[in-house]
Design a protein around this motif. Structure first.
Motif, PDB file in Angstrom:
ATOM      1  N   ALA A  80     -54.503   9.786 -84.993  1.00  0.00           N
ATOM      2  CA  ALA A  80     -54.276  11.151 -85.561  1.00  0.00           C
ATOM      3  C   ALA A  80     -55.523  11.630 -86.026  1.00  0.00           C
ATOM      4  CB  ALA A  80     -53.672  10.775 -86.963  1.00  0.00           C
ATOM      5  N   ALA A  81     -56.476  10.808 -86.518  1.00  0.00           N
ATOM      6  CA  ALA A  81     -57.768  11.418 -86.995  1.00  0.00           C
ATOM      7  C   ALA A  81     -58.636  12.140 -85.752  1.00  0.00           C
ATOM      8  CB  ALA A  81     -58.742  10.494 -87.582  1.00  0.00           C
ATOM      9  N   HIS A  82     -58.350  11.387 -84.432  1.00  0.00           N
ATOM     10  CA  HIS A  82     -58.910  12.079 -83.126  1.00  0.00           C
ATOM     11  C   HIS A  82     -58.339  13.449 -82.866  1.00  0.00           C
ATOM     12  CE1 HIS A  82     -61.224  11.748 -79.372  1.00  0.00           C
ATOM     13  NE2 HIS A  82     -60.161  11.752 -78.823  1.00  0.00           N
ATOM     14  N   LYS A  83     -57.095  13.154 -82.878  1.00  0.00           N
ATOM     15  CA  LYS A  83     -56.299  14.338 -82.629  1.00  0.00           C
ATOM     16  C   LYS A  83     -56.932  15.693 -83.337  1.00  0.00           C
ATOM     17  CE  LYS A  83     -52.269  12.001 -80.720  1.00  0.00           C
ATOM     18  NZ  LYS A  83     -50.544  11.947 -80.576  1.00  0.00           N
ATOM     19  N   GLU A  84     -56.849  15.346 -84.547  1.00  0.00           N
ATOM     20  CA  GLU A  84     -57.178  16.347 -85.585  1.00  0.00           C
ATOM     21  C   GLU A  84     -58.516  17.130 -85.391  1.00  0.00           C
ATOM     22  OE1 GLU A  84     -56.642  19.112 -88.817  1.00  0.00           O
ATOM     23  OE2 GLU A  84     -55.224  17.814 -87.554  1.00  0.00           O
ATOM     24  N   ASP A  85     -59.371  15.794 -85.044  1.00  0.00           N
ATOM     25  CA  ASP A  85     -60.546  16.425 -84.719  1.00  0.00           C
ATOM     26  C   ASP A  85     -60.871  17.206 -83.355  1.00  0.00           C
ATOM     27  OD1 ASP A  85     -63.617  16.227 -85.233  1.00  0.00           O
ATOM     28  OD2 ASP A  85     -63.680  15.035 -83.140  1.00  0.00           O
ATOM     29  N   ARG A  86     -59.865  16.951 -82.351  1.00  0.00           N
ATOM     30  CA  ARG A  86     -59.825  17.643 -81.048  1.00  0.00           C
ATOM     31  C   ARG A  86     -59.581  19.029 -81.339  1.00  0.00           C
ATOM     32  NH1 ARG A  86     -60.629  14.752 -76.093  1.00  0.00           N
ATOM     33  NH2 ARG A  86     -59.425  16.630 -75.119  1.00  0.00           N
ATOM     34  N   LYS A  87     -58.461  18.980 -82.262  1.00  0.00           N
ATOM     35  CA  LYS A  87     -57.797  20.383 -82.664  1.00  0.00           C
ATOM     36  C   LYS A  87     -58.984  21.237 -83.305  1.00  0.00           C
ATOM     37  CE  LYS A  87     -53.946  22.277 -85.283  1.00  0.00           C
ATOM     38  NZ  LYS A  87     -52.893  22.022 -85.932  1.00  0.00           N
ATOM     39  N   LYS A  88     -59.472  20.566 -84.322  1.00  0.00           N
ATOM     40  CA  LYS A  88     -60.652  21.519 -85.059  1.00  0.00           C
ATOM     41  C   LYS A  88     -61.867  21.755 -84.507  1.00  0.00           C
ATOM     42  CE  LYS A  88     -59.132  19.959 -89.708  1.00  0.00           C
ATOM     43  NZ  LYS A  88     -59.311  19.074 -91.109  1.00  0.00           N
ATOM     44  N   ASN A  89     -62.290  21.053 -83.570  1.00  0.00           N
ATOM     45  CA  ASN A  89     -63.336  21.037 -82.844  1.00  0.00           C
ATOM     46  C   ASN A  89     -63.247  20.984 -81.182  1.00  0.00           C
ATOM     47  OD1 ASN A  89     -65.285  20.662 -85.145  1.00  0.00           O
ATOM     48  ND2 ASN A  89     -64.215  18.944 -85.231  1.00  0.00           N
ATOM     49  N   LYS A  90     -62.498  21.755 -80.687  1.00  0.00           N
ATOM     50  CA  LYS A  90     -62.194  21.865 -79.314  1.00  0.00           C
ATOM     51  C   LYS A  90     -63.333  21.995 -78.306  1.00  0.00           C
ATOM     52  CE  LYS A  90     -61.109  26.808 -79.346  1.00  0.00           C
ATOM     53  NZ  LYS A  90     -59.915  27.645 -78.990  1.00  0.00           N
ATOM     54  N   PHE A  91     -64.397  22.741 -78.768  1.00  0.00           N
ATOM     55  CA  PHE A  91     -65.546  22.991 -77.987  1.00  0.00           C
ATOM     56  C   PHE A  91     -66.440  21.471 -77.884  1.00  0.00           C
ATOM     57  CE2 PHE A  91     -64.762  27.230 -79.851  1.00  0.00           C
ATOM     58  CZ  PHE A  91     -64.675  27.976 -78.703  1.00  0.00           C
ATOM     59  N   LYS A  92     -66.171  20.863 -78.687  1.00  0.00           N
ATOM     60  CA  LYS A  92     -66.933  19.422 -78.663  1.00  0.00           C
ATOM     61  C   LYS A  92     -66.354  18.607 -77.549  1.00  0.00           C
ATOM     62  CE  LYS A  92     -66.361  15.839 -81.578  1.00  0.00           C
ATOM     63  NZ  LYS A  92     -66.546  15.258 -82.976  1.00  0.00           N
ATOM     64  N   TYR A  93     -65.228  18.748 -77.026  1.00  0.00           N
ATOM     65  CA  TYR A  93     -64.420  18.063 -76.274  1.00  0.00           C
ATOM     66  C   TYR A  93     -64.387  18.797 -74.779  1.00  0.00           C
ATOM     67  CZ  TYR A  93     -63.420  15.046 -79.933  1.00  0.00           C
ATOM     68  OH  TYR A  93     -63.362  14.281 -80.991  1.00  0.00           O
ATOM     69  N   THR A  94     -65.164  19.930 -74.584  1.00  0.00           N
ATOM     70  CA  THR A  94     -65.018  20.563 -73.465  1.00  0.00           C
ATOM     71  C   THR A  94     -65.631  19.811 -72.378  1.00  0.00           C
ATOM     72  OG1 THR A  94     -65.388  22.634 -74.592  1.00  0.00           O
ATOM     73  CG2 THR A  94     -65.804  22.657 -72.226  1.00  0.00           C
ATOM     74  N   SER A  95     -65.081  19.760 -70.992  1.00  0.00           N
ATOM     75  CA  SER A  95     -65.559  18.867 -69.985  1.00  0.00           C
ATOM     76  C   SER A  95     -66.824  19.436 -69.519  1.00  0.00           C
ATOM     77  CB  SER A  95     -64.311  18.677 -68.988  1.00  0.00           C
ATOM     78  OG  SER A  95     -63.953  19.975 -68.491  1.00  0.00           O
TER      79      SER A  95
END
Length: 250
Positions: A80-95
């Motif tokens: 849940a924390a990982h999903k929330e982090d991806r939601k809040k910081n989507k640019f951090k997970y840009t391929s």
């Protein structure tokens, strides 16, 4: 039935013959009475041992189920924390696409201006002029660089890219040159390009492979640093000349 305090298997039949009993029949009767009671105690003891073992197994199963439940809760919380982090910081997970470093950095307004635009508010035109854009570039900061990449849960491809970026800088020809301006150009290049990369990720231009050193930009960087250093030396020379001859005209 009350619990037994000792194991009846360890009990020893008393010698009734020594109890001043003369008749053999009386001895047999007493022995049988004891054996009957002892056998009953043995059966009770065995049931008691089995019940205790079953109770211990039941408690162990409960403890194991509780441990599994807690482990699953931790897994669910992490997900849940990982999903929330991806939601809040989507640019951090840009391929990271396999693209070279662009020749021109992405120019974007200040974070203040972008925030105002997102909210539909009024933004002064100055923020979009050359002066405003230059000011935004000077004041831009990269928060993620202040944290360790693994602690910040960066994706593996981004960590790998950054590792290759630093490795390529370490093995670059400029790094082994004795000319301090060449080494300085590497330092300036890495600082500016890391900042440009983080800015580009949050724009329509998107990410690229920072580890691919742009030799053209690096050479331009060295030339700019050389010209700046030459200008500084010329200014120092002119100052020394004017100091020796205050009446000279330049």
């Amino acid at each position: 039935m009350p619990r037994l305090s000792s194991d009846p298997n360890l009990s020893i039949c008393p010698d009734y013959a020594e109890e001043s009993i003369d008749e053999d029949q009386a001895i047999i009767i007493l022995r049988n009475i004891w054996l009957t009671g002892n056998n009953a105690d043995k059966a009770q003891w065995q049931n008691q041992v089995e019940e205790d073992a079953e109770h211990c197994q039941h408690l162990e199963r409960l403890h194991e189920e509780e441990r599994e439940r807690q482990d699953q809760d931790h897994i669910d919380e992490d997900e849940a924390a990982h999903k929330e982090d991806r939601k809040k910081n989507k640019f951090k997970y840009t391929s990271i696409p396999s693209l070279d470093v662009p020749m021109k950095p992405v120019i974007i307004p200040s974070a203040y201006a972008i925030c105002k635009l997102d909210k539909g508010g009024y933004v002064e035109l100055w923020y979009f002029t050359n002066a405003g854009l230059d000011d935004a570039k000077l004041k831009s900061s990269v928060d993620e660089d202040a944290m360790a990449m693994e602690d910040a849960s960066w994706p593996d491809d981004r960590i790998t890219m950054m590792a290759k970026f630093w490795r390529n800088l370490q093995v670059h020809d400029f790094h082994s040159m004795r000319n301090p301006l060449a080494q300085k150009s590497l330092l300036v290049y890495q600082a500016e390009q890391r900042k440009c990369w983080h800015m580009a990720v949050k724009t329509a231009a998107g990410a690229y492979d920072l580890s691919r050193i742009n030799e053209i930009l690096l050479e331009r960087m060295r030339n700019d640093i050389y010209l700046e250093e030459r200008k500084k030396q010329d200014n120092q020379h002119d100052y020394k000349v004017s100091a020796r001859n205050p009446y000279s005209i330049h």
